[in-house]
Motif scaffolding. Sequence first.
Motif, mmCIF file in Angstrom:
data_model
loop_
_atom_site.group_PDB
_atom_site.id
_atom_site.type_symbol
_atom_site.label_atom_id
_atom_site.label_comp_id
_atom_site.label_asym_id
_atom_site.label_seq_id
_atom_site.Cartn_x
_atom_site.Cartn_y
_atom_site.Cartn_z
ATOM 1 N N THR A 106 0.831 -1.205 0.000
ATOM 2 C CA THR A 106 0.000 0.000 0.000
ATOM 3 C C THR A 106 0.861 1.249 0.000
ATOM 4 O OG1 THR A 106 -1.787 -1.139 1.164
ATOM 5 C CG2 THR A 106 -1.757 1.258 1.304
ATOM 6 N N MET A 110 -0.021 3.916 -3.013
ATOM 7 C CA MET A 110 -0.985 4.965 -2.699
ATOM 8 C C MET A 110 -0.574 6.300 -3.334
ATOM 9 S SD MET A 110 -0.324 6.154 1.270
ATOM 10 C CE MET A 110 -0.366 4.511 1.968
ATOM 11 N N THR A 111 -1.560 7.055 -3.770
ATOM 12 C CA THR A 111 -1.313 8.372 -4.362
ATOM 13 C C THR A 111 -1.375 9.434 -3.276
ATOM 14 O OG1 THR A 111 -3.647 8.815 -4.794
ATOM 15 C CG2 THR A 111 -2.408 7.591 -6.488
ATOM 16 N N ALA A 114 -5.018 10.184 -2.454
ATOM 17 C CA ALA A 114 -5.693 9.185 -1.630
ATOM 18 C C ALA A 114 -5.253 9.293 -0.179
ATOM 19 C CB ALA A 114 -5.405 7.784 -2.161
ATOM 20 N N LEU A 115 -3.975 9.506 0.031
ATOM 21 C CA LEU A 115 -3.444 9.645 1.378
ATOM 22 C C LEU A 115 -4.025 10.875 2.065
ATOM 23 C CD1 LEU A 115 -1.609 8.843 3.656
ATOM 24 C CD2 LEU A 115 0.288 9.981 2.469
ATOM 25 N N LEU A 151 -7.109 1.397 0.075
ATOM 26 C CA LEU A 151 -5.724 1.629 -0.336
ATOM 27 C C LEU A 151 -5.026 0.346 -0.772
ATOM 28 C CD1 LEU A 151 -4.516 4.151 2.418
ATOM 29 C CD2 LEU A 151 -5.088 4.674 0.046
ATOM 30 N N THR A 198 0.837 4.711 6.684
ATOM 31 C CA THR A 198 1.617 5.509 5.732
ATOM 32 C C THR A 198 3.124 5.391 5.945
ATOM 33 O OG1 THR A 198 1.339 7.467 7.151
ATOM 34 C CG2 THR A 198 -0.235 7.181 5.363
#
Length: 241
Positions: A106, A110-111, A114-115, A151, A198
Motif C-alpha cells: 500500500t 498509494m497516491t 488518496a493519502l 488503499l 503511511t
Amino acid sequence: MPVPGASPVKRNTLRQQIADALCDEVLAGRLPAGRQFTVKEIAQQYGVSATPVREALLDLCSQGLLDVEEHRGFKVHDFTIDDFRHMADARTMVVEGVFRHYVEQTLNTMTPQALASVRRRAEEAERAARSGDLDILIGYDLRFWREICGLVGNPYVSDFLQRLRVQTWVFTVPYLRRVPDLRGQLWTGHSELTAAVTRGDPHDSERLIGAYNAHFRALIERLVEREESRARNRTSEVNSP
C-alpha cells in the motif's frame, strides 16, 4: 406510516438513491429493527414508481439489512448480540490479515491524493468520536475505513468489510443512543492508524486495529449486558408478589 426523514428523490439513478436513503435511515436508527413496510409505502413516500423501489429494497436485502416477508413486504433485519460477535470476529480477522500482508504494498502504490483524503477522514472521525457526536461519527467512520481499506486495491475486500461495518453500526446504534454522554467512550485512534499505515508499519497497524476492535466490542458488550440486566430486574419486579 410515513418513513421518517423521507424527502423527494431525483429521477436519475433512483434505485441507488432510494437504497442509500433507506440505508441512512436504518443506520441512524430511524427505521428500527423489526420495522415492516411495503414497496407501495416507500414508493408513495418518495414519489416514484414501484420498480426502482423494489430493486432498491432487494439490494438492501442482499446486504443483510432487510428481510423479505412473504405476502407482507419487507422488514428491517433484527441483529442479535451473537450476530454482532460473529461480525466483529470476521472483521478483525479480515482487517488484520489485510494490513499484515499489504501495508508495504500500500505504501508503494498509494497516491498523494488518496493519502490526503484518508487523513482528512481520520481527523473528522476522530473529532466526532472525541465529542461523542454519534450521527457525525457514523458517516465519517464508514468513509475512513472504506478509504483506508481501499488503499490495498482489492475492491472485494473493501466491499465485504464495508458491509460488515454497516451491519455492525446498525446493531450498535440503538445501544449507543441510550448513553447520555459518549464523550471519552469512543475509539479515537484513526489518525494514529493512518500514520502507521503511511509509514509502512504492519505491526503497529495490526496493534491499533486490534485495539479498535477490542475497544468497540467491550463497549457494546457492556451496554448490552446493562440493558439485559435492567430488563431482568423489571421482569423480577413485575413477577414479585
